[in-house]
Design a protein around this motif. Structure first.
Motif, PDB file in Angstrom:
ATOM      1  N   ALA A 197       0.945  -1.408  -0.045  1.00 40.59           N
ATOM      2  CA  ALA A 197      -0.111   0.255   0.107  1.00 40.59           C
ATOM      3  C   ALA A 197       0.664   1.360  -0.236  1.00 40.59           C
ATOM      4  CB  ALA A 197      -1.185  -0.052   0.737  1.00 40.59           C
ATOM      5  N   ARG A 198       2.171   1.434   0.598  1.00 43.88           N
ATOM      6  CA  ARG A 198       2.816   2.847   1.087  1.00 43.88           C
ATOM      7  C   ARG A 198       3.812   2.483  -0.507  1.00 43.88           C
ATOM      8  NH1 ARG A 198       0.008   5.989   3.215  1.00 43.88           N
ATOM      9  NH2 ARG A 198       2.584   7.422   2.968  1.00 43.88           N
ATOM     10  N   GLY A 199       4.621   1.337  -1.140  1.00 45.46           N
ATOM     11  CA  GLY A 199       5.398   1.516  -2.582  1.00 45.46           C
ATOM     12  C   GLY A 199       6.343   1.553  -1.973  1.00 45.46           C
ATOM     13  N   LEU A 200       6.663   0.069  -0.950  1.00 48.67           N
ATOM     14  CA  LEU A 200       7.729  -0.008   0.089  1.00 48.67           C
ATOM     15  C   LEU A 200       8.776  -1.136  -1.162  1.00 48.67           C
ATOM     16  CD1 LEU A 200       7.152  -0.255   3.939  1.00 48.67           C
ATOM     17  CD2 LEU A 200       7.758   1.598   2.084  1.00 48.67           C
ATOM     18  N   LEU A 210      11.863 -20.897  -4.659  1.00 48.05           N
ATOM     19  CA  LEU A 210      11.689 -20.128  -5.984  1.00 48.05           C
ATOM     20  C   LEU A 210      13.145 -20.387  -6.838  1.00 48.05           C
ATOM     21  CD1 LEU A 210       9.108 -18.243  -7.856  1.00 48.05           C
ATOM     22  CD2 LEU A 210      10.371 -16.955  -6.930  1.00 48.05           C
ATOM     23  N   PRO A 211      12.836 -20.935  -8.017  1.00 55.44           N
ATOM     24  CA  PRO A 211      14.525 -20.797  -8.982  1.00 55.44           C
ATOM     25  C   PRO A 211      14.689 -19.689  -9.021  1.00 55.44           C
ATOM     26  CG  PRO A 211      12.749 -22.159  -9.722  1.00 55.44           C
ATOM     27  CD  PRO A 211      12.282 -21.675  -8.886  1.00 55.44           C
ATOM     28  N   PRO A 212      16.532 -18.446  -9.191  1.00 59.79           N
ATOM     29  CA  PRO A 212      17.103 -18.008  -9.155  1.00 59.79           C
ATOM     30  C   PRO A 212      16.465 -17.558  -9.864  1.00 59.79           C
ATOM     31  CG  PRO A 212      18.054 -19.492  -8.843  1.00 59.79           C
ATOM     32  CD  PRO A 212      16.844 -20.064  -8.854  1.00 59.79           C
ATOM     33  N   GLU A 213      16.185 -17.964 -11.195  1.00 54.63           N
ATOM     34  CA  GLU A 213      16.473 -17.151 -12.402  1.00 54.63           C
ATOM     35  C   GLU A 213      14.572 -16.987 -12.838  1.00 54.63           C
ATOM     36  OE1 GLU A 213      15.392 -21.865 -12.834  1.00 54.63           O
ATOM     37  OE2 GLU A 213      16.627 -20.566 -11.828  1.00 54.63           O
ATOM     38  N   HIS A 214      13.630 -17.486 -11.974  1.00 57.29           N
ATOM     39  CA  HIS A 214      12.687 -16.730 -11.455  1.00 57.29           C
ATOM     40  C   HIS A 214      12.487 -15.281 -12.252  1.00 57.29           C
ATOM     41  CE1 HIS A 214       8.239 -16.392 -12.061  1.00 57.29           C
ATOM     42  NE2 HIS A 214       7.778 -18.217 -11.764  1.00 57.29           N
ATOM     43  N   PRO A 215      11.089 -15.050 -13.375  1.00 60.31           N
ATOM     44  CA  PRO A 215      11.246 -13.091 -13.157  1.00 60.31           C
ATOM     45  C   PRO A 215      10.792 -12.358 -12.249  1.00 60.31           C
ATOM     46  CG  PRO A 215      10.212 -14.677 -14.732  1.00 60.31           C
ATOM     47  CD  PRO A 215      10.444 -15.849 -14.520  1.00 60.31           C
ATOM     48  N   LEU A 216       9.877 -13.103 -11.420  1.00 63.44           N
ATOM     49  CA  LEU A 216       9.632 -12.774  -9.818  1.00 63.44           C
ATOM     50  C   LEU A 216      10.424 -11.555  -8.924  1.00 63.44           C
ATOM     51  CD1 LEU A 216       6.712 -14.420  -8.570  1.00 63.44           C
ATOM     52  CD2 LEU A 216       6.509 -12.122  -9.890  1.00 63.44           C
ATOM     53  N   TRP A 217      11.315 -12.461  -9.750  1.00 62.44           N
ATOM     54  CA  TRP A 217      12.955 -11.723  -8.469  1.00 62.44           C
ATOM     55  C   TRP A 217      13.316  -9.966  -8.816  1.00 62.44           C
ATOM     56  CZ3 TRP A 217      13.725 -14.267  -3.782  1.00 62.44           C
ATOM     57  CH2 TRP A 217      13.650 -15.492  -4.254  1.00 62.44           C
ATOM     58  N   ALA A 250       6.967  -6.403  -6.836  1.00 62.38           N
ATOM     59  CA  ALA A 250       6.304  -7.606  -6.122  1.00 62.38           C
ATOM     60  C   ALA A 250       7.409  -7.390  -4.749  1.00 62.38           C
ATOM     61  CB  ALA A 250       6.820  -8.693  -7.265  1.00 62.38           C
ATOM     62  N   LEU A 251       6.932  -8.337  -3.942  1.00 62.45           N
ATOM     63  CA  LEU A 251       7.219  -8.401  -2.694  1.00 62.45           C
ATOM     64  C   LEU A 251       7.220  -9.880  -2.321  1.00 62.45           C
ATOM     65  CD1 LEU A 251       8.465  -7.870   0.225  1.00 62.45           C
ATOM     66  CD2 LEU A 251       6.700  -7.193   0.948  1.00 62.45           C
ATOM     67  N   LEU A 252       8.474 -10.454  -2.593  1.00 55.63           N
ATOM     68  CA  LEU A 252       8.327 -11.782  -2.561  1.00 55.63           C
ATOM     69  C   LEU A 252       9.432 -12.678  -0.377  1.00 55.63           C
ATOM     70  CD1 LEU A 252      10.311 -12.995  -5.954  1.00 55.63           C
ATOM     71  CD2 LEU A 252       7.422 -12.758  -4.873  1.00 55.63           C
ATOM     72  N   GLY A 293      12.137  -0.191  -1.688  1.00 59.67           N
ATOM     73  CA  GLY A 293      13.717  -0.575  -1.459  1.00 59.67           C
ATOM     74  C   GLY A 293      14.359  -1.424  -2.487  1.00 59.67           C
ATOM     75  N   ARG A 294      14.412  -0.950  -3.982  1.00 62.79           N
ATOM     76  CA  ARG A 294      15.208  -1.189  -4.948  1.00 62.79           C
ATOM     77  C   ARG A 294      15.241   0.309  -4.890  1.00 62.79           C
ATOM     78  NH1 ARG A 294      11.755  -5.633  -5.459  1.00 62.79           N
ATOM     79  NH2 ARG A 294      12.221  -6.838  -6.381  1.00 62.79           N
ATOM     80  N   ASP A 295      15.129   1.127  -4.103  1.00 65.98           N
ATOM     81  CA  ASP A 295      15.797   2.265  -4.738  1.00 65.98           C
ATOM     82  C   ASP A 295      16.282   2.924  -3.912  1.00 65.98           C
ATOM     83  OD1 ASP A 295      13.678   3.000  -7.078  1.00 65.98           O
ATOM     84  OD2 ASP A 295      12.382   4.763  -5.578  1.00 65.98           O
ATOM     85  N   GLN A 296      16.798   2.108  -2.480  1.00 66.12           N
ATOM     86  CA  GLN A 296      17.047   2.403  -1.803  1.00 66.12           C
ATOM     87  C   GLN A 296      18.304   1.506  -2.405  1.00 66.12           C
ATOM     88  OE1 GLN A 296      16.871   1.404   2.220  1.00 66.12           O
ATOM     89  NE2 GLN A 296      18.934   1.227   2.646  1.00 66.12           N
ATOM     90  N   THR A 297      18.543   0.102  -2.869  1.00 69.77           N
ATOM     91  CA  THR A 297      19.772  -0.144  -3.001  1.00 69.77           C
ATOM     92  C   THR A 297      20.612   0.712  -4.444  1.00 69.77           C
ATOM     93  OG1 THR A 297      18.526  -2.624  -2.478  1.00 69.77           O
ATOM     94  CG2 THR A 297      20.755  -2.868  -4.363  1.00 69.77           C
ATOM     95  N   ALA A 298      19.398   0.926  -5.179  1.00 68.35           N
ATOM     96  CA  ALA A 298      20.693   1.561  -6.162  1.00 68.35           C
ATOM     97  C   ALA A 298      20.784   3.566  -5.896  1.00 68.35           C
ATOM     98  CB  ALA A 298      19.562   1.703  -7.751  1.00 68.35           C
ATOM     99  N   ALA A 299      20.679   3.447  -4.590  1.00 68.23           N
ATOM    100  CA  ALA A 299      21.183   5.061  -4.283  1.00 68.23           C
ATOM    101  C   ALA A 299      20.058   5.901  -5.236  1.00 68.23           C
ATOM    102  CB  ALA A 299      22.381   4.691  -4.216  1.00 68.23           C
TER     103      ALA A 299
END
Length: 322
Positions: A114-117, A266-273, A278-280, A121-127
């Motif tokens: 709901a809050r777009g986290l 979940l296989p490492p090559e799965h596109p959801l990663w 997606a939050l997994l 989270g990905r933005d934080q990893t990429a600064a």
């Protein structure tokens, strides 16, 4: 009543101390803990009850078995074999042993979506500094509609917690007929497709059964509005992951949060990663629960009831697996 309970392998590692505790608490029960399949077959020949999994090669030796305690709330695929379903043995399970923790994990997922986290989270990893303040960037839970699919103990608690955020909660369930606290409405299972288009959040808690396997496929996901969020904390085989990926890629879903999957790990090559929408989490919704002690409490109560000839807790409809 005197009776024999067999702890079937390979459960012993997780059952340290259980046999002695059961024998001390319930006069007349004798607990056997065979270490091999051969020893288990011999023990089952005169056993009245068992704990664990009974594949056909062991079940054939259970000539007088009347009760089987499944070691989980929803045992893995293959537990309910045709042979077990046909056998007169009563099966009970461990449901409602981690309701609170799974419900809390579900709420964490809903709030994160709901809050777009996931995106932040990905933005934080990429600064990357990229605030979203436009209309629709956040789903305001007050006034939103959540559809809980499966209103057992976990689904009921999820609904109660969502209500505290001002969310309107409706439920769909194949067995329950009265809405639990916090639910504005409760509908039968055949109403699902008519309710999906109105939901802002869909939370799936149903067990894996012959009826629920693959229930959320491409046609059913297409009924959701593009702004909807989809959460699955029930069982992986109820949701077709290829259909989820396709819906996200086509913009037909706003985001998903999954704790369970058709294939685990979940296989490492799965596109959801790689998807920012997606939050997994790796099947950890029950983490934090004193699970062993809660499961022992269910087993102990059922041993007491079996010894007294009283109705058992958590009796399963074997044909429907729950």
């Amino acid at each position: 009543m005197t009776f024999t309970l067999v702890m079937l392998p390979p459960q012993q590692a997780a059952l340290a101390g259980w046999p002695a505790r059961l024998e001390a608490a319930v006069p007349g029960v004798r607990v056997l803990v065979p270490e091999t399949a051969t020893a288990a077959a011999a023990a089952l020949s005169d056993a009245d009850a068992a704990h664990g999994a009974l594949p056909p090669e062991l079940l054939v030796h259970a000539r007088r078995l009347r009760w089987l305690q499944a070691p989980q709330a929803a045992p893995p695929p293959g537990f309910y074999t045709p042979e077990l379903i046909a056998h007169p043995v009563i099966v009970t399970n461990m449901r409602d042993t981690y309701t609170d923790q799974v419900a809390h994990h579900t709420l964490a997922m809903v709030l994160a979506l709901a809050r777009g986290l996931p995106r932040y989270g990905r933005d934080q990893t990429a600064a990357r500094w990229d605030p979203r303040m436009e209309p629709g960037a956040v789903l305001a839970l007050p006034g939103a509609t959540a559809l809980v699919v499966g209103v057992g103990a976990i689904g009921a608690e999820v609904g109660r917690l969502l209500t505290a955020f001002g969310t309107r909660v409706i439920g769909v369930d194949g067995r329950r007929t009265e809405a639990p606290p916090g639910f504005a409405e409760l509908h039968p299972a055949d109403a699902l497709d008519t309710l999906l288009p109105a939901a802002d959040i869909v939370v799936v808690t149903v067990p894996h059964t012959p009826v629920t396997e693959g229930m959320f496929d491409a046609p059913r996901l297409a009924l959701l509005r593009p702004s909807a969020f989809f959460v699955n904390i029930g069982r992986g085989p109820t949701v077709v992951l290829d259909a989820v990926v396709a819906a996200l890629a086509a913009g037909r879903l706003a985001g998903v949060a999954l704790d369970v999957y058709e294939t685990e790990p979940l296989p490492p090559e799965h596109p959801l990663w790689a998807r920012p929408d997606a939050l997994l989490t790796p099947h950890v919704a029950s983490a934090g629960t004193p699970a062993d002690e809660r499961r022992f409490a269910v087993l102990l109560e059922n041993v007491r009831r079996f010894a007294a000839g009283d109705p058992l807790l958590n009796v399963v409809d074997k044909a429907s697996w729950h």
